[in-house]
Design a protein around this motif. Structure first.
Motif, PDB file in Angstrom:
ATOM      1  N   LYS A  54      10.012  -0.411  -2.185  1.00  0.00           N
ATOM      2  CA  LYS A  54      10.430  -1.002  -3.450  1.00  0.00           C
ATOM      3  C   LYS A  54       9.253  -1.687  -4.149  1.00  0.00           C
ATOM      4  O   LYS A  54       9.105  -1.585  -5.365  1.00  0.00           O
ATOM      5  CB  LYS A  54      11.565  -2.002  -3.222  1.00  0.00           C
ATOM      6  N   GLU A  55       8.425  -2.370  -3.385  1.00  0.00           N
ATOM      7  CA  GLU A  55       7.257  -3.027  -3.963  1.00  0.00           C
ATOM      8  C   GLU A  55       6.323  -2.006  -4.613  1.00  0.00           C
ATOM      9  O   GLU A  55       5.833  -2.205  -5.736  1.00  0.00           O
ATOM     10  CB  GLU A  55       6.503  -3.797  -2.889  1.00  0.00           C
ATOM     11  N   LEU A  56       6.070  -0.900  -3.910  1.00  0.00           N
ATOM     12  CA  LEU A  56       5.168   0.130  -4.428  1.00  0.00           C
ATOM     13  C   LEU A  56       5.679   0.695  -5.747  1.00  0.00           C
ATOM     14  O   LEU A  56       4.910   0.864  -6.709  1.00  0.00           O
ATOM     15  CB  LEU A  56       5.023   1.254  -3.403  1.00  0.00           C
ATOM     16  N   LEU A  57       6.968   0.978  -5.820  1.00  0.00           N
ATOM     17  CA  LEU A  57       7.519   1.665  -6.989  1.00  0.00           C
ATOM     18  C   LEU A  57       7.919   0.710  -8.111  1.00  0.00           C
ATOM     19  O   LEU A  57       7.788   1.049  -9.289  1.00  0.00           O
ATOM     20  CB  LEU A  57       8.729   2.509  -6.574  1.00  0.00           C
ATOM     21  N   VAL A 201      -5.086   8.021  -0.709  1.00  0.00           N
ATOM     22  CA  VAL A 201      -5.288   7.506  -2.062  1.00  0.00           C
ATOM     23  C   VAL A 201      -4.929   6.016  -2.197  1.00  0.00           C
ATOM     24  O   VAL A 201      -5.292   5.386  -3.187  1.00  0.00           O
ATOM     25  CB  VAL A 201      -4.490   8.321  -3.103  1.00  0.00           C
ATOM     26  N   ARG A 202      -4.240   5.461  -1.203  1.00  0.00           N
ATOM     27  CA  ARG A 202      -3.913   4.037  -1.273  1.00  0.00           C
ATOM     28  C   ARG A 202      -3.598   3.511   0.125  1.00  0.00           C
ATOM     29  O   ARG A 202      -2.920   4.186   0.904  1.00  0.00           O
ATOM     30  CB  ARG A 202      -2.707   3.782  -2.188  1.00  0.00           C
ATOM     31  N   VAL A 203      -4.076   2.298   0.415  1.00  0.00           N
ATOM     32  CA  VAL A 203      -3.718   1.587   1.642  1.00  0.00           C
ATOM     33  C   VAL A 203      -3.350   0.159   1.270  1.00  0.00           C
ATOM     34  O   VAL A 203      -4.072  -0.488   0.512  1.00  0.00           O
ATOM     35  CB  VAL A 203      -4.879   1.562   2.666  1.00  0.00           C
ATOM     36  N   ASP A 204      -2.241  -0.319   1.788  1.00  0.00           N
ATOM     37  CA  ASP A 204      -1.821  -1.701   1.534  1.00  0.00           C
ATOM     38  C   ASP A 204      -1.464  -2.342   2.873  1.00  0.00           C
ATOM     39  O   ASP A 204      -0.371  -2.136   3.408  1.00  0.00           O
ATOM     40  CB  ASP A 204      -0.628  -1.731   0.585  1.00  0.00           C
ATOM     41  N   SER A 205      -2.409  -3.112   3.399  1.00  0.00           N
ATOM     42  CA  SER A 205      -2.177  -3.777   4.686  1.00  0.00           C
ATOM     43  C   SER A 205      -1.415  -5.086   4.520  1.00  0.00           C
ATOM     44  O   SER A 205      -1.038  -5.716   5.509  1.00  0.00           O
ATOM     45  CB  SER A 205      -3.516  -4.044   5.388  1.00  0.00           C
ATOM     46  N   ASN A 206      -1.200  -5.495   3.262  1.00  0.00           N
ATOM     47  CA  ASN A 206      -0.452  -6.720   2.978  1.00  0.00           C
ATOM     48  C   ASN A 206       0.824  -6.418   2.212  1.00  0.00           C
ATOM     49  O   ASN A 206       1.249  -7.206   1.362  1.00  0.00           O
ATOM     50  CB  ASN A 206      -1.324  -7.698   2.181  1.00  0.00           C
ATOM     51  N   CYS A 207       1.407  -5.277   2.503  1.00  0.00           N
ATOM     52  CA  CYS A 207       2.630  -4.893   1.797  1.00  0.00           C
ATOM     53  C   CYS A 207       3.761  -5.854   2.139  1.00  0.00           C
ATOM     54  O   CYS A 207       3.774  -6.492   3.198  1.00  0.00           O
ATOM     55  CB  CYS A 207       3.024  -3.465   2.164  1.00  0.00           C
ATOM     56  N   GLN A 208       4.700  -5.968   1.229  1.00  0.00           N
ATOM     57  CA  GLN A 208       5.859  -6.807   1.477  1.00  0.00           C
ATOM     58  C   GLN A 208       6.650  -6.236   2.648  1.00  0.00           C
ATOM     59  O   GLN A 208       6.705  -5.028   2.860  1.00  0.00           O
ATOM     60  CB  GLN A 208       6.754  -6.869   0.239  1.00  0.00           C
ATOM     61  N   CYS A 209       7.264  -7.120   3.410  1.00  0.00           N
ATOM     62  CA  CYS A 209       8.036  -6.677   4.566  1.00  0.00           C
ATOM     63  C   CYS A 209       9.158  -7.682   4.818  1.00  0.00           C
ATOM     64  O   CYS A 209       9.216  -8.745   4.199  1.00  0.00           O
ATOM     65  CB  CYS A 209       7.141  -6.563   5.807  1.00  0.00           C
ATOM     66  N   VAL A 210      10.046  -7.323   5.713  1.00  0.00           N
ATOM     67  CA  VAL A 210      11.130  -8.233   6.056  1.00  0.00           C
ATOM     68  C   VAL A 210      10.553  -9.423   6.819  1.00  0.00           C
ATOM     69  O   VAL A 210       9.496  -9.325   7.456  1.00  0.00           O
ATOM     70  CB  VAL A 210      12.212  -7.529   6.899  1.00  0.00           C
ATOM     71  N   GLU A 211      11.237 -10.540   6.749  1.00  0.00           N
ATOM     72  CA  GLU A 211      10.771 -11.756   7.403  1.00  0.00           C
ATOM     73  C   GLU A 211      10.565 -11.527   8.894  1.00  0.00           C
ATOM     74  O   GLU A 211      11.407 -10.923   9.569  1.00  0.00           O
ATOM     75  CB  GLU A 211      11.782 -12.887   7.180  1.00  0.00           C
ATOM     76  N   GLY A 212       9.436 -11.971   9.397  1.00  0.00           N
ATOM     77  CA  GLY A 212       9.132 -11.829  10.813  1.00  0.00           C
ATOM     78  C   GLY A 212       8.264 -10.643  11.145  1.00  0.00           C
ATOM     79  O   GLY A 212       7.774 -10.513  12.270  1.00  0.00           O
TER      80      GLY A 212
END
Length: 225
Positions: A54-57, A201-212
């Protein structure tokens, strides 16, 4: 050499050798997931689509070509429904029949989708539909399959995605915290498997995720060459 009777017990101060857990084979790995779903399949349930997707799009406004979308290892199908609501004709597959049963329930409970939804039981590694997909998304399938099958995993995506099509991979877990599967995955593992067929073409090591799960997920986007 001293012989020790099998009945002898070590003292409190003696170290006891503990054998490491037996490595599951491919069939044992599939059986483990069947047992997971037979037990309710709730340990990895998030109650909705992947936060990182969802964050990506929606936040990064990543543009995707319209067409057919594949969600492999779809589980309860939250991501399938999400992509169909965004207008993609979306196919969700899982090797476990109980997972697909649960996905049908999620679909029936959801509001109307724009794109067509197909849910089916398939082994992703041998899945051969009549037409290919413009994009695919997965959350954790790379870690769910046996590590010996990771090159087959890459070859399957190369077969299923059209040239210049998009593959979005959300790796999990980056840190092994419990019994396998799922198996620990790294970006290097993923890149080693995909580099012959896809361009990163893209890397996101700090993507949003569920708590924990902070630091335990990594999102990457690939283009089929």
């Amino acid at each position: 050499m001293t012989n020790i009777s099998p009945a002898a017990s070590p003292s409190a101060n003696e170290a006891v050798a503990v054998a490491p857990p037996k490595q599951l084979g491919v069939e044992g790995n599939v059986q483990r997931w069947e047992e997971y779903w037979a037990g309710g399949g709730l340990a990895y349930e998030q109650g909705g689509p992947s936060v990182a997707l969802k964050e990506l799009l929606e936040i990064h406004n990543w543009l995707l070509p319209r067409g057919r979308c594949l969600i492999a290892g779809c589980g309860r199908g939250h991501d399938v429904v999400y992509m169909a609501k965004r207008g993609f004709d979306t196919t969700g597959i899982d090797i476990c029949a109980r997972a697909i049963d649960e996905a049908h329930k999620v679909l029936e409970a959801s509001s109307a989708t724009v794109g067509k939804v197909t849910l089916a039981v398939h082994d992703f590694l041998t899945f051969k539909p009549s037409v290919r997909f413009i994009m695919a998304y997965e959350y954790g399938l790379f870690s769910a399959i046996h590590p010996s099958q990771r090159q087959l995993w890459a070859e399957a995506y190369a077969r299923l995605i059209t040239p210049q099509g998009t593959l979005i991979v959300l790796l999990y877990p980056m840190i092994q915290r419990g019994q396998s599967p799922p198996y620990r995955a790294t970006m290097a593992d993923c890149e080693r498997a995909l580099k012959r067929y896809f361009v990163l073409v893209r890397v996101d090591s700090n993507c949003q995720c569920v708590e924990g799960q902070e630091g335990n997920e990594l999102l990457s986007v690939w283009k089929r060459v």
